[in-house]
Design an enzyme around this catalytic site. Structure first.
Site, PDB file in Angstrom:
ATOM      1  N   HIS A 237      -8.398  -5.080   0.155  1.00 28.42           N
ATOM      2  CA  HIS A 237      -7.050  -4.210   0.645  1.00 28.42           C
ATOM      3  C   HIS A 237      -6.538  -4.946   1.592  1.00 28.42           C
ATOM      4  CE1 HIS A 237      -4.183  -1.053  -0.030  1.00 28.42           C
ATOM      5  NE2 HIS A 237      -4.198  -0.636   1.444  1.00 28.42           N
TER       6      HIS A 237
ATOM      7  N   ASP B 275     -10.071  -4.206  -4.173  1.00 24.05           N
ATOM      8  CA  ASP B 275      -9.337  -3.121  -3.570  1.00 24.05           C
ATOM      9  C   ASP B 275      -9.551  -2.064  -4.442  1.00 24.05           C
ATOM     10  OD1 ASP B 275      -7.236  -1.529  -2.630  1.00 24.05           O
ATOM     11  OD2 ASP B 275      -5.995  -2.958  -2.694  1.00 24.05           O
TER      12      ASP B 275
ATOM     13  N   SER C   7       0.763  -1.230  -0.174  1.00 22.55           N
ATOM     14  CA  SER C   7      -0.112   0.020  -0.084  1.00 22.55           C
ATOM     15  C   SER C   7       0.941   1.153  -0.104  1.00 22.55           C
ATOM     16  CB  SER C   7      -1.000   0.090   1.292  1.00 22.55           C
ATOM     17  OG  SER C   7      -2.010   1.023   1.078  1.00 22.55           O
TER      18      SER C   7
END
Length: 346
Positions: A317, A287, A192
């Site tokens: 996610h 996601d 991320s």
């Protein structure tokens, strides 16, 4: 009534996969033909019950929640992994780092290494929130992992984080910590926001002529700050990472008036993609960052970089930090570790 929904939601999350499949039979969300995994759906529904989508927590509470989520829903760091606490020279002076090597290994000896940068929207995440993931990657790949505690916003706004990462990367190659790190046996990676910082580092090294690592790991990377992709719009209300939360992160991280296409924030716009090291990318189909990952992989390939893209079309996610309750998270960790092991054997 809400208490009963919470209990049932928790049962679906912690119970066997078959229970979740039966509970959601014929009721699984689809986005562009991608059907959400039943366990990922269970986690999403539980988070939706816990979080008020229209009210952000305090930053302190959000930081605590992320650490707690990982502690409850990620499998623990494998027993036997050797863990050592160290400090490395960062942007603000000595900063914490944590070294992981497989059982019986020497954490200080020269060896193949992964410099790992945790996720958390540039404002949260810690050595603790990603302790289990880093330990599993070290144990399963045979590669030493150095997890670095880079500076967070709003205490340190952009570009402090990419500056910090560039500084510690350079310091490691210059011998910091006595770890014997060399570029020809080094990988850099993260998830991320940490994957964003990994990609920003590749841009910075290309721009400055610094020594590139041998490989990069980009786990559900955030690379396009415009937030205009199809998946960002279609999954704007996905409970694990709704658009409102991403905007909340961005408000903390970016100075007022910041150009969101700056390649140190949006590496998709980098002019330094050519010549980058081989990349491993994981993307989740539920996601909002799904298209970020796919677009960046395509951009790297078009620039001549070899890309190994692995897609989990039903995943949400951060699913690689939810391995206690999402089996596909364990599969993704296994694949990542196998890729690292293969690179170290070349």
């Amino acid at each position: 009534m809400k208490a009963l929904r919470m209990i049932w939601g928790l049962i679906k999350v912690v119970g066997p996969e078959g229970l979740a499949r039966r509970a959601y039979a014929g009721k699984l969300d689809q986005v562009d033909g991608r059907v959400i995994d039943a366990k990922a759906k269970a986690v999403s529904d539980l988070v939706a019950l816990i979080r008020d989508p229209n009210q952000m927590p305090t930053l302190e509470d959000s930081r605590k929640q992320l650490d707690a989520l990982a502690a409850k829903f990620d499998q623990p760091c494998p027993e036997g992994v050797v863990v050592r606490e160290i400090t490395l020279p960062g942007l603000t002076g000595p900063r914490a780092a944590r070294v992981y090597v497989p059982e019986g290994g020497d954490p200080m000896a020269p060896q193949w290494t992964l410099l790992y940068l945790h996720g958390g929207g540039w404002v949260q995440g810690s050595l603790d929130s990603h302790h289990s993931l880093c330990g599993k990657l070290a144990a399963q790949s045979g590669v030493r992992v150095i997890s670095y505690d880079y500076v967070l916003a709003p205490e340190h706004k952009f570009p402090a984080a990419p500056d910090d990462v560039l500084q510690v990367y350079t310091a490691l190659l210059d011998g910091a910590g006595g770890l014997g790190v060399s570029a020809d046996r080094l990988m850099v990676g993260g998830d991320s926001a940490g994957a964003n910082l990994t990609a920003a580092l590749m841009h910075d090294l290309g721009r400055t002529g610094g020594a590139l690592p041998r490989a990069q790991l980009l786990l559900y990377p955030a690379v396009d700050g415009r937030m205009s992709s199809g998946s960002m719009q279609a999954l704007a209300d996905q409970p694990l990472l709704p658009r409102k939360r991403i905007e909340w992160f961005q408000d903390f991280y970016l100075p007022e008036g910041q150009d969101v296409t700056d390649p140190r924030y949006s590496p998709l716009f980098s002019d330094q993609l050519r010549g980058q090291p081989r990349a491993f990318i994981i993307a989740g189909g539920h996601d909002p960052l799904w298209e970020d990952a796919l677009s960046y992989g395509k951009a790297l390939e078009e620039a001549g970089t070899r890309v190994d893209l692995v897609t989990f079309e039903g995943q949400v996610h951060a699913f690689m930090s939810l391995t206690k309750v999402i089996p596909e998270g364990r599969e993704a960790v296994d694949l990542t570790a196998a890729w690292m092991r293969a690179r170290a054997a070349e």
